[in-house]
Enzyme design. Structure first.
Site, short mmCIF file in Angstrom:
data_model
loop_
_atom_site.label_atom_id
_atom_site.label_comp_id
_atom_site.label_asym_id
_atom_site.label_seq_id
_atom_site.Cartn_x
_atom_site.Cartn_y
_atom_site.Cartn_z
N GLU A 168 -19.30 -0.08 21.96
CA GLU A 168 -20.25 0.22 20.88
C GLU A 168 -20.91 1.59 21.01
O GLU A 168 -21.54 2.06 20.07
CB GLU A 168 -21.32 -0.87 20.84
CG GLU A 168 -20.75 -2.24 20.51
CD GLU A 168 -21.76 -3.37 20.68
OE1 GLU A 168 -21.67 -4.36 19.93
OE2 GLU A 168 -22.64 -3.25 21.57
N TYR A 210 0.84 -1.21 0.00
CA TYR A 210 0.00 0.00 0.00
C TYR A 210 0.87 1.26 0.00
O TYR A 210 1.88 1.32 0.70
CB TYR A 210 -0.88 0.06 1.25
CG TYR A 210 -1.80 -1.10 1.49
CD1 TYR A 210 -2.12 -1.99 0.48
CD2 TYR A 210 -2.36 -1.31 2.73
CE1 TYR A 210 -2.97 -3.06 0.71
CE2 TYR A 210 -3.21 -2.37 2.98
CZ TYR A 210 -3.51 -3.25 1.96
OH TYR A 210 -4.35 -4.30 2.19
#
Length: 449
Positions: free
Chosen positions: A411, A335
């Protein structure tokens, strides 16, 4: 409450595009809060059913079905399993892309949660679990939430939204091109042509409610290093009769350390040259003929990358030659560096500060991890930031990092992700639609003269 907020947005929009898009923000916030439980449920489902790169068939099907129900134009099987959704707003304006990666990792989960992954596969000829140990499950769920929020105000959007659900960010395991690179090659940024792209990555060591970012080089380019050393085999009791590749390899490893300490200008950006494994020899009293070294290279910027690659080859070949051995150096390009467009970043940071609070939007040092979001940024301006996923009061030194069996996310940070991406879309549209409107108006005045 929905009707008054929406009516206010419509009233503002009726006065012209301009800054009226900001009237959508209260609607976005309310809608995001309303679907928090759905986003968490999606994430838990994906977490329980992780899929490796280019194998995200179940995930992709769920995403595509969701987008279709919301009225998006959907294209599937882009770069094997990728999904693209396009939503055309009710007013003309720029095309804004948002990206989420979908793949899991060959990691066996240890976290004791009700939705723990029990998926098992074979990877590199070894039996292993599969786990969302980097948070890609949350990225998909957050972007599905954004899709729902933006679809609810489609007619008020001054531009087009393109959602990119990308496979294989962690790499491909059966050969082929990386996920983002292949999506670009297959036209993910075209038809309609994207003007700017935004992406986020949740971070298990950043506190919930906080956002981290960096203009310019943000994450490293990653390349793979292989050095094969060939000496001359001999008896271990008579080393003078051969050329020892093990001693030579030791000298090469030490020599490579001088690249970062003596060749790279580390006041600008860091670099990493790591030898991760050396394979050679078979018996205690035999000096082998050859061995192989493998490692990773992390750099920031094309010039720095070229410098490090050149020095690796020079040091390896010259040390080997001085020992009477031969070095064959191979560097596999991975990358490119993740580089946030400075102008785009500067324009969009106020959006995040207004949403999360200026004290919660923090400048980060460069990260030596890598992200294939960089392939999108090579083509168009892009802004990539980090979203907090660590419970409040925790220390980043005490929680599990990414790519580990104990990786865990709080979360409660997901809704900020939904809001932030949605706010960036409407603010970017506002800024660029205003420019387009002013330009058009100016041209019209000249024509009447």
């Amino acid at each position: 409450m929905k009707k008054p907020l929406l009516s206010g947005a419509l009233l503002a929009l009726s006065l012209g595009t301009g800054y009226a898009q900001s009237a959508l923000k209260p609607v976005i916030n309310q809608a995001s809060d309303a679907i928090e439980s759905k986003v968490i449920a999606w994430r838990r489902d994906f977490h329980e059913h992780p899929e490796l790169g280019n194998q995200e068939f179940r995930t992709a099907n769920i995403v595509a079905e969701h987008l279709r129900k919301l009225g998006y134009e959907v294209k599937e099987k882009v770069a094997v399993t990728g999904v693209i959704g396009v939503l055309k707003g009710g007013k003309p304006g720029p095309v804004v892309a948002l990206r989420a990666d979908m793949d899991g990792l060959p990691v066996t989960e240890r976290v004791d949660i009700p939705f723990k992954s029990k998926v098992v596969t074979e990877f590199n000829n070894q039996k292993t679990g599969v786990m969302h140990a980097c948070g890609h499950d949350s990225h998909v769920a957050i972007l599905m939430g954004v899709a729902e929020v933006l679809a609810s105000m489609q007619k008020d959007l001054a531009g087009t939204v393109k959602l990119i659900f990308q496979p294989a960010e962690e790499g491909v395991y059966t050969g082929g091109t990386f996920g983002a690179n292949r999506m670009v090659e297959e036209g993910a940024l075209d038809n309609p042509k994207v003007d700017a792209i935004f992406g986020l990555h949740i971070n298990s060591q950043t506190e919930v409610g906080k956002i981290r970012y960096r203009p310019g080089a943000t994450m490293a380019a990653v390349d793979q290093l292989t050095i094969k050393l060939k000496g001359k085999q001999t008896h271990g009791a008579n080393p003078w009769s051969g050329v020892d590749p093990i001693v030579t390899a030791s000298q090469v490893v030490m020599g490579l350390q001088t690249i970062v300490s003596r060749n790279v200008d580390i006041t600008e950006n860091p670099a990493v040259v790591t030898v991760g494994a050396i394979h050679g020899g078979i018996r205690y009293n035999i000096i082998p003929e050859s061995l192989e070294m493998i490692g990773t290279i992390r750099t920031f910027g094309d010039n720095q990358q070229a410098l490090v690659h050149r020095r690796i080859k020079e040091i390896s070949t010259n040390i080997a030659e001085s020992a009477g051995a031969k070095a064959d150096v191979e560097i596999g390009i991975g990358y490119p560096a993740t580089v946030n467009d400075p102008a785009l970043t500067d324009k969009m940071i106020p959006t995040l500060e207004a949403l999360a609070g200026k004290e919660n939007v923090l400048l980060s040092p460069v990260a030596t991890g890598a992200e294939d979001f960089s392939y999108f940024q090579k083509k168009i301006p892009g802004f990539f930031f980090f979203l907090g996923g660590m419970a409040k009061g925790k220390s980043p030194y005490d929680v599990a990092p990414h790519h580990t069996p104990d990786f865990y996310l709080d979360e409660s940070g997901f809704t900020l992700g939904v809001k932030s991406l949605s706010h960036l879309v409407v603010d970017y549209m506002e800024m660029n639609s205003k420019t387009a409107t002013a330009s058009s108006s100016s041209k019209g005045k000249k024509a009447t003269k």
